[in-house]
Design a protein around this motif. Structure first.
Motif, PDB file in Angstrom:
ATOM      1  N   HIS A   1     -19.346  24.101  44.403  1.00 37.78           N
ATOM      2  CA  HIS A   1     -19.968  25.075  43.485  1.00 37.78           C
ATOM      3  C   HIS A   1     -19.758  24.605  42.041  1.00 37.78           C
ATOM      4  N   SER A   2     -20.861  24.287  41.349  1.00 39.85           N
ATOM      5  CA  SER A   2     -20.719  23.816  39.961  1.00 39.85           C
ATOM      6  C   SER A   2     -22.020  24.051  39.189  1.00 39.85           C
ATOM      7  N   HIS A   3     -21.882  24.089  37.886  1.00 45.28           N
ATOM      8  CA  HIS A   3     -23.047  24.251  37.004  1.00 45.28           C
ATOM      9  C   HIS A   3     -23.096  23.072  36.041  1.00 45.28           C
ATOM     10  N   VAL A   4     -23.276  21.911  36.632  1.00 43.66           N
ATOM     11  CA  VAL A   4     -23.191  20.644  35.920  1.00 43.66           C
ATOM     12  C   VAL A   4     -24.552  20.154  35.428  1.00 43.66           C
ATOM     13  N   LEU A   5     -25.607  20.554  36.100  1.00 41.78           N
ATOM     14  CA  LEU A   5     -26.928  20.058  35.677  1.00 41.78           C
ATOM     15  C   LEU A   5     -27.210  20.495  34.242  1.00 41.78           C
ATOM     16  N   PRO A   6     -27.760  19.582  33.416  1.00 47.11           N
ATOM     17  CA  PRO A   6     -27.921  19.904  32.000  1.00 47.11           C
ATOM     18  C   PRO A   6     -29.068  20.879  31.717  1.00 47.11           C
TER      19      PRO A   6
ATOM     20  N   LEU B   1     -26.841  16.710  28.238  1.00 44.91           N
ATOM     21  CA  LEU B   1     -26.611  15.591  29.156  1.00 44.91           C
ATOM     22  C   LEU B   1     -25.205  15.028  28.973  1.00 44.91           C
ATOM     23  N   GLN B   2     -24.753  14.917  27.733  1.00 45.55           N
ATOM     24  CA  GLN B   2     -23.411  14.386  27.456  1.00 45.55           C
ATOM     25  C   GLN B   2     -22.347  15.279  28.094  1.00 45.55           C
ATOM     26  N   MET B   3     -22.544  16.591  27.987  1.00 43.66           N
ATOM     27  CA  MET B   3     -21.578  17.513  28.587  1.00 43.66           C
ATOM     28  C   MET B   3     -21.559  17.353  30.111  1.00 43.66           C
ATOM     29  N   SER B   4     -22.720  17.208  30.692  1.00 40.56           N
ATOM     30  CA  SER B   4     -22.808  17.034  32.148  1.00 40.56           C
ATOM     31  C   SER B   4     -22.047  15.788  32.591  1.00 40.56           C
ATOM     32  N   LEU B   5     -22.261  14.696  31.896  1.00 43.15           N
ATOM     33  CA  LEU B   5     -21.600  13.442  32.258  1.00 43.15           C
ATOM     34  C   LEU B   5     -20.082  13.577  32.095  1.00 43.15           C
ATOM     35  N   ALA B   6     -19.657  14.246  31.034  1.00 42.23           N
ATOM     36  CA  ALA B   6     -18.215  14.430  30.817  1.00 42.23           C
ATOM     37  C   ALA B   6     -17.615  15.320  31.909  1.00 42.23           C
ATOM     38  N   MET B   7     -18.355  16.345  32.330  1.00 46.85           N
ATOM     39  CA  MET B   7     -17.859  17.224  33.404  1.00 46.85           C
ATOM     40  C   MET B   7     -17.727  16.460  34.711  1.00 46.85           C
TER      41      MET B   7
ATOM     42  N   LEU C   1     -30.141  13.317  34.730  1.00 45.91           N
ATOM     43  CA  LEU C   1     -28.704  13.081  34.937  1.00 45.91           C
ATOM     44  C   LEU C   1     -28.479  11.829  35.787  1.00 45.91           C
ATOM     45  N   GLN C   2     -29.234  11.726  36.866  1.00 45.59           N
ATOM     46  CA  GLN C   2     -29.044  10.598  37.781  1.00 45.59           C
ATOM     47  C   GLN C   2     -29.310   9.260  37.090  1.00 45.59           C
ATOM     48  N   GLU C   3     -30.299   9.230  36.234  1.00 41.74           N
ATOM     49  CA  GLU C   3     -30.617   7.990  35.506  1.00 41.74           C
ATOM     50  C   GLU C   3     -29.411   7.504  34.720  1.00 41.74           C
ATOM     51  N   GLN C   4     -28.721   8.423  34.078  1.00 44.20           N
ATOM     52  CA  GLN C   4     -27.530   8.061  33.303  1.00 44.20           C
ATOM     53  C   GLN C   4     -26.372   7.672  34.215  1.00 44.20           C
TER      54      GLN C   4
ATOM     55  N   SER D   1     -19.621   4.381  39.559  1.00 45.24           N
ATOM     56  CA  SER D   1     -18.233   4.557  40.018  1.00 45.24           C
ATOM     57  C   SER D   1     -17.472   5.572  39.156  1.00 45.24           C
ATOM     58  N   MET D   2     -18.032   5.949  38.018  1.00 45.49           N
ATOM     59  CA  MET D   2     -17.342   6.915  37.142  1.00 45.49           C
ATOM     60  C   MET D   2     -17.578   8.367  37.565  1.00 45.49           C
ATOM     61  N   TYR D   3     -18.494   8.567  38.492  1.00 44.37           N
ATOM     62  CA  TYR D   3     -18.911   9.949  38.779  1.00 44.37           C
ATOM     63  C   TYR D   3     -18.841  10.244  40.283  1.00 44.37           C
ATOM     64  N   PRO D   4     -18.676  11.527  40.641  1.00 39.21           N
ATOM     65  CA  PRO D   4     -18.772  11.878  42.067  1.00 39.21           C
ATOM     66  C   PRO D   4     -20.218  11.717  42.543  1.00 39.21           C
ATOM     67  N   LYS D   5     -20.370  11.627  43.853  1.00 33.48           N
ATOM     68  CA  LYS D   5     -21.726  11.699  44.412  1.00 33.48           C
ATOM     69  C   LYS D   5     -22.194  13.149  44.262  1.00 33.48           C
ATOM     70  N   CYS D   6     -23.471  13.328  43.954  1.00 35.63           N
ATOM     71  CA  CYS D   6     -23.967  14.685  43.712  1.00 35.63           C
ATOM     72  C   CYS D   6     -25.012  15.090  44.750  1.00 35.63           C
TER      73      CYS D   6
END
Ligand SMILES: [Fe+2]
Length: 242
Positions: free
Chosen positions: A5-10, A19-25, A64-67, A73-78
């Motif tokens: 459960h998350s609200h990560v999509l920008p 987008l920056q906040m999403s990537l940082a989250m 988001l996926q493009e970034q 490797s820096m991010y979880p699979k979504c």
């Protein structure tokens, strides 16, 4: 670790505002050990029809996926999902099938905040029985003041699953009841329900460590098993409807 459960999509709901906040989250989650994250923006039937929502969600996910592809490797699979806010009659809405978690049969349902009535439970049963959906009830700890007999009925319904937010385990005042529910096997999934980088930041690891510290290292085993099954189901190839 799997965050359901998350609200990560920008810029799609009251979660991440850029987008920056999403990537940082996402990075913050990965650093805690989150391997898979379900992205579950709010769906309010009063604001969007499901098709419009899916279109907006796909657009945000693509950006988001493009970034993320630059440094995967820096991010979880979504995996895409939705937090579907309850409304009366939802059980008859065929389009709920569009709002499942990935390709699974599960949907994340946000119950009403006003007083529950039997019609809420009837709708939940209709979603399950007539639409063949498995219902995950979002952040159960927000509903402890609801009618206790309706709450008990809901907890005992087959194919109805219960999710709790990591945050409630961090609060000395709020953690007693949810810890008891984990201990008794009444919590099926955990999520961060993260919305930003401050007050509602990714905090799944913190919540889990409180649970493990209070009720033992094995306390999360079943939750982790359920979450892994959800990911498998979400990734399974789409079945054609019968
Ligand atoms: Fe949420």
């Amino acid at each position: 670790m799997i965050d359901v459960h998350s609200h990560v999509l920008p810029e799609i709901d009251d979660g991440s505002q850029s987008l920056q906040m999403s990537l940082a989250m996402l990075q913050m989650s990965k650093e805690q050990g989150v391997e898979v994250m379900f992205l579950t923006p709010h769906f309010y039937a009063s604001e969007n029809d499901p098709e419009t929502f899916l279109h907006r969600r796909a657009k945000a996910a693509r950006i988001l996926q493009e970034q993320m592809n630059a440094n995967p490797s820096m991010y979880p699979k979504c995996i895409l999902g939705a937090e579907v806010h309850y409304y009366r009659g939802i059980g008859h809405t065929k389009a709920m099938d569009l709002l499942r978690m990935g390709n699974s049969r599960y949907i994340l349902l946000e119950p009403p905040f006003r007083r529950w009535t039997e019609s809420f439970l009837e709708d939940v049963r209709l979603l399950r029985d007539e639409q063949n959906l498995k219902i995950i009830i979002a952040h159960i700890e927000r509903y402890f003041d609801q009618d206790s007999s309706l709450l008990q009925e809901l907890l005992q319904e087959p194919e109805v699953y219960i999710q709790s937010n990591a945050e409630c385990f961090l609060s000395l005042l709020k953690r007693h009841k949810p810890l008891k529910m984990v201990k008794n096997g009444h919590i099926d999934f955990l999520g961060s329900d993260c919305h930003n980088l401050q007050k509602r930041r990714p905090n799944l690891a913190e919540g889990r460590s409180i649970i493990q510290g209070k009720i033992g290292p094995d306390s999360l085993r079943q939750i982790d098993r359920n979450s892994a099954q959800l990911v498998e189901a979400a990734k399974a190839p789409k079945r054609d409807s019968i």
